[in-house]
Design an enzyme around this catalytic site. Structure first.
Site, PDB file in Angstrom:
ATOM      1  CB  THR A   1      -6.653   4.709   9.192  1.00 34.20           C
ATOM      2  OG1 THR A   1      -6.295   3.533   8.455  1.00 34.20           O
ATOM      3  CG2 THR A   1      -6.774   4.350  10.664  1.00 34.20           C
TER       4      THR A   1
ATOM      5  CG  ASN B   1      -1.827   1.142   1.357  1.00 34.62           C
ATOM      6  OD1 ASN B   1      -1.446   2.268   1.056  1.00 34.62           O
ATOM      7  ND2 ASN B   1      -3.039   0.898   1.808  1.00 34.62           N
TER       8      ASN B   1
ATOM      9  CG  HIS C   1      -5.830  -1.435   9.256  1.00 38.06           C
ATOM     10  ND1 HIS C   1      -5.269  -0.716  10.278  1.00 38.06           N
ATOM     11  CD2 HIS C   1      -6.430  -0.532   8.445  1.00 38.06           C
ATOM     12  CE1 HIS C   1      -5.534   0.568  10.097  1.00 38.06           C
ATOM     13  NE2 HIS C   1      -6.227   0.718   8.988  1.00 38.06           N
TER      14      HIS C   1
ATOM     15  CD  GLU D   1      -6.956  -1.027   0.862  1.00 31.03           C
ATOM     16  OE1 GLU D   1      -6.379  -2.057   1.209  1.00 31.03           O
ATOM     17  OE2 GLU D   1      -6.860   0.053   1.478  1.00 31.03           O
TER      18      GLU D   1
ATOM     19  CG  HIS E   1      -8.050   3.272   1.290  1.00 34.01           C
ATOM     20  ND1 HIS E   1      -8.379   2.396   2.286  1.00 34.01           N
ATOM     21  CD2 HIS E   1      -9.152   4.040   1.118  1.00 34.01           C
ATOM     22  CE1 HIS E   1      -9.609   2.623   2.702  1.00 34.01           C
ATOM     23  NE2 HIS E   1     -10.096   3.631   2.002  1.00 34.01           N
TER      24      HIS E   1
HETATM   25  N1  PXP Z   1      -6.723  -2.558   4.292  1.00 29.29           N
HETATM   26  C1  PXP Z   1      -7.480  -1.446   4.328  1.00 29.29           C
HETATM   27  C2  PXP Z   1      -8.913  -1.558   3.952  1.00 29.29           C
HETATM   28  C3  PXP Z   1      -6.931  -0.201   4.673  1.00 29.29           C
HETATM   29  O1  PXP Z   1      -7.706   0.892   4.714  1.00 29.29           O
HETATM   30  C4  PXP Z   1      -5.563  -0.129   4.980  1.00 29.29           C
HETATM   31  C5  PXP Z   1      -4.955   1.203   5.307  1.00 29.29           C
HETATM   32  O2  PXP Z   1      -5.111   2.071   4.222  1.00 29.29           O
HETATM   33  C6  PXP Z   1      -4.809  -1.310   4.934  1.00 29.29           C
HETATM   34  C7  PXP Z   1      -5.411  -2.512   4.600  1.00 29.29           C
HETATM   35  C8  PXP Z   1      -3.342  -1.318   5.233  1.00 29.29           C
HETATM   36  O3  PXP Z   1      -3.125  -0.995   6.570  1.00 29.29           O
HETATM   37  P1  PXP Z   1      -1.677  -0.567   7.072  1.00 29.29           P
HETATM   38  O4  PXP Z   1      -1.364   0.740   6.394  1.00 29.29           O
HETATM   39  O5  PXP Z   1      -1.810  -0.455   8.544  1.00 29.29           O
HETATM   40  O6  PXP Z   1      -0.725  -1.635   6.627  1.00 29.29           O
END
Ligand code: PXP
Length: 252
Positions: A113, A16, A204, A83, A52
């Site tokens: 977030t 990401n 996440h 996302e 995202h």
């Molecule tokens: N999945 C979703 C739906 C998210 O909103 C995010 C954060 O943008 C992530 C995964 C990734 O989370 P992290 O940045 O904590 O790795």
């Protein structure tokens, strides 16, 4: 359905790049360049790039989508995962850039977030039409979900291909007396999803620290990781960068 990983093989890593976009947006030019870093991650072998975009475009902007999708297309077999909250505009942007996967998230417009999965009792029917619209364009759809096996039947009835387990509670419990109990909740939810043919992604707050223990859960198809991964890149690249600055300062 065919989207379930039945044997223990590798889990795909989708990086990401939101945090890089946040850094870029803090200055008026294209530095750090998302395309440069996306390309570097893909060259290093990651399986996909995730973004995202949020309505205020505070990190990834909607204009980044077609550009990043083009970069990912240069690497056959890799995937672009977008996302976000499925507004009409968001769905059209995902369709226009022909992402391989779209992860639907119940975010409010001003949310810091993602902090919860879908309430499928309330939004299941509403999501169904949106999922069908994406699938009509051959875009795989994943639903961001809390770790609760009771949600799986409803998730399957929306027509989604996968779920993405929201792993913050796992990350918080990691290393505490709660870890075993919380991990079991994720395992049961993953198992229930796989039993009805839903693929299972996760994301996440996953990190180098907690990922390996999470992947003891069978059949996780993909993890998307941003925040911790970027911090780890900084931390682990620190020695080399500081050494180079000190060298330049010592012998200008
Ligand atoms: N999945 C979703 C739906 C998210 O909103 C995010 C954060 O943008 C992530 C995964 C990734 O989370 P992290 O940045 O904590 O790795």
């Amino acid at each position: 359905m065919t989207d379930v990983k039945t044997s223990v093989t590798t889990t795909n890593l989708s990086v990401n790049v939101n945090k890089l976009a946040l850094l870029r947006n803090s200055r008026g030019r294209d530095f750090p360049s998302l395309t440069h870093f996306a390309e570097r991650f893909l060259e290093l072998g990651v399986h996909g790039i995730t973004v995202h975009p949020r309505p205020d475009e505070r990190h990834v902007r909607f204009a980044d989508l077609p550009v990043l999708a083009g970069i990912v297309r240069k690497f056959p077999g890799r995937e672009f995962n977008v996302e976000g909250y499925p507004s009409d505009d968001f769905l059209q942007r995902v369709i226009d850039c022909q992402a391989q996967q779209c992860t639907l998230v119940p975010d409010a417009a001003d949310q810091l977030t993602s902090d919860h999965g879908w309430n499928l009792h309330q939004h299941g029917q509403w999501l169904k039409a949106r999922i069908a619209r994406l699938k009509a364009h051959n875009i795989r759809v994943s639903l961001f979900l809390d770790p609760d096996p009771a949600l799986i039947e409803l998730a399957a009835s929306t027509g989604a291909d996968r779920i993405e387990l929201y792993t913050e509670s796992y990350a918080v419990a990691f290393g505490t007396s709660e870890q075993k109990r919380v991990t079991e909740q994720f395992r049961l939810t993953a198992q229930a999803a796989q039993a009805v043919g839903l693929g299972v992604n996760a994301g996440h707050d996953l990190s180098l620290h907690n990922l390996s223990a999470f992947l003891a859960i069978n059949g996780i198809l993909e993890v998307s990781i941003g925040h911790a991964l970027m911090v780890e890149c900084i931390e682990q690249g620190l020695d080399s960068v500081i050494r180079q600055y000190l060298q330049i300062c010592a012998a200008p």
